[in-house]
Design an enzyme around this catalytic site. Structure first.
Site, mmCIF file in Angstrom:
data_model
loop_
_atom_site.group_PDB
_atom_site.id
_atom_site.type_symbol
_atom_site.label_atom_id
_atom_site.label_comp_id
_atom_site.label_asym_id
_atom_site.label_seq_id
_atom_site.Cartn_x
_atom_site.Cartn_y
_atom_site.Cartn_z
ATOM 1 N N HIS A 110 -6.064 26.385 27.113
ATOM 2 C CA HIS A 110 -5.188 25.634 26.205
ATOM 3 C C HIS A 110 -4.139 24.881 27.012
ATOM 4 C CE1 HIS A 110 -6.211 28.772 22.969
ATOM 5 N NE2 HIS A 110 -6.706 27.635 22.548
ATOM 6 N N ASP B 207 -6.184 28.908 13.004
ATOM 7 C CA ASP B 207 -6.537 28.885 14.431
ATOM 8 C C ASP B 207 -6.024 30.159 15.108
ATOM 9 O OD1 ASP B 207 -7.460 27.737 16.826
ATOM 10 O OD2 ASP B 207 -5.529 26.780 17.232
HETATM 11 P P1 13P Z 1 -5.345 22.072 23.495
HETATM 12 O O1 13P Z 1 -3.918 22.269 23.113
HETATM 13 O O2 13P Z 1 -5.578 22.304 24.941
HETATM 14 O O3 13P Z 1 -5.884 20.749 23.030
HETATM 15 O O4 13P Z 1 -6.181 23.220 22.756
HETATM 16 C C1 13P Z 1 -6.221 23.276 21.361
HETATM 17 C C2 13P Z 1 -6.923 24.490 20.896
HETATM 18 O O5 13P Z 1 -7.842 24.983 21.500
HETATM 19 C C3 13P Z 1 -6.495 25.082 19.616
HETATM 20 O O6 13P Z 1 -7.126 26.277 19.364
#
Ligand code: 13P
Length: 287
Positions: free
Chosen positions: A177, A84
């Site tokens: 996020h 990610d």
């Molecule tokens: P959240 O923490 O807002 O759920 O986002 C997760 C995300 O986009 C990981 O790349």
């Protein structure tokens, strides 16, 4: 089934649902997410941020744990292990470690550099059978020290990156996020629509899945979002369930301090949250 994310996302796009990416932080997280996917008969993407990878002592540890756990738990649904928001070096480390999917986040780089590095990584990933996500227009908020302002992506830049042959594209549409601020303006469906018109069959990714109202999630799926990332939501329910256990004094009764007992309510809470999200995203029964 340990697979890359390309096929499950193409099916999701065609079937008008989304596959959840659930970020993992440790063994309990991974176990909860895998058991949830199997119970819901849903494909799943396990997301690993650079910070979480480091916390778990490296991408090799993570890949070995996930592969072994899929086998030990008899997980039959498709599972992708995805980096990610990776930088250039992290992408190569994950390819080497045995991940099945990577995200190269070049959104903070000058566009030409983002384009050139994404192009190179598309060629390398596809040669080795991995899927790859690119990003245009930053996601707002902070994740693992990476701070984005949350600007909307330029649809023409999205089209240029899509034409490189990426398997999925994260495009900023006002998403953030973490927990959304009170004064959040909401998702820009106008931007999403414009991006989808230009990128066609390409699965689009919605980051910042925590705290987006259900109706907005559903609308985003109708406009081509096929992957939704969730991280903070699982952290919140884990913390809440663990706090309740300790506040009730359960850690002080009998062997309640045993980590297998102490972490059980939080682990169950993650599993329930993952299934709830899979129901919302429409991926239940799609494995
Ligand atoms: P959240 O923490 O807002 O759920 O986002 C997760 C995300 O986009 C990981 O790349």
């Amino acid at each position: 089934m340990f697979v890359n994310a390309a096929e499950m996302l193409q099916k999701a796009k065609e079937g008008h649902y989304a596959v959840g990416q659930f970020n993992i932080n440790n063994l309990e997280w991974t176990k909860a997410a895998l058991l949830a996917a199997e119970e819901a008969k849903s494909p799943i993407i396990l997301g690993v941020s650079m910070g979480a990878g480091k916390y778990m002592t490296g991408y090799k540890t993570v890949a070995a744990m996930v592969k072994a756990m899929i086998e030990a738990l008899n997980i039959t649904v498709p599972v992708a292990l995805h980096l990610d928001h990776g930088d250039y070096d992290a992408c190569y480390s994950c390819i080497e470690a045995g991940f099945t999917s990577i995200m190269f986040d070049g959104s903070h780089l000058p566009f030409e550099e983002n384009l050139a590095k994404t192009k190179e990584l598309v060629a390398v990933s596809h040669k080795l059978g991995l899927s790859i996500e690119a990003e245009v227009g930053s996601i707002g908020g902070e994740e693992d020290g990476v701070v984005g302002m949350g600007e909307c992506a330029d649809p023409n830049e999205c089209k240029t990156i899509a034409d490189l042959g990426v398997d999925m594209l994260a495009a900023g549409i006002g998403n953030i996020h973490g927990v959304y601020p009170e004064n959040w303006a909401g998702l820009s469906f106008e931007t999403l629509d414009a991006i989808q018109q230009l990128t066609g069959a390409l699965p689009l990714v919605l980051h910042g899945g925590t705290g987006i109202p259900d109706e907005m999630i559903k609308k985003a799926i109708t406009l081509g979002v096929s992957k939704i990332n969730v991280n903070t939501d699982c952290q919140l329910v884990f913390a809440e369930a663990t706090r309740e256990y300790i506040e009730a004094g359960k850690d002080q009764k009998g062997k309640g301090f045993d980590p297998r007992k102490l972490l059980a309510p939080g682990t169950e809470a993650i599993k329930a949250k993952v299934i709830e999200k899979m129901e919302l995203f429409g991926s239940v029964g799609k494995a």
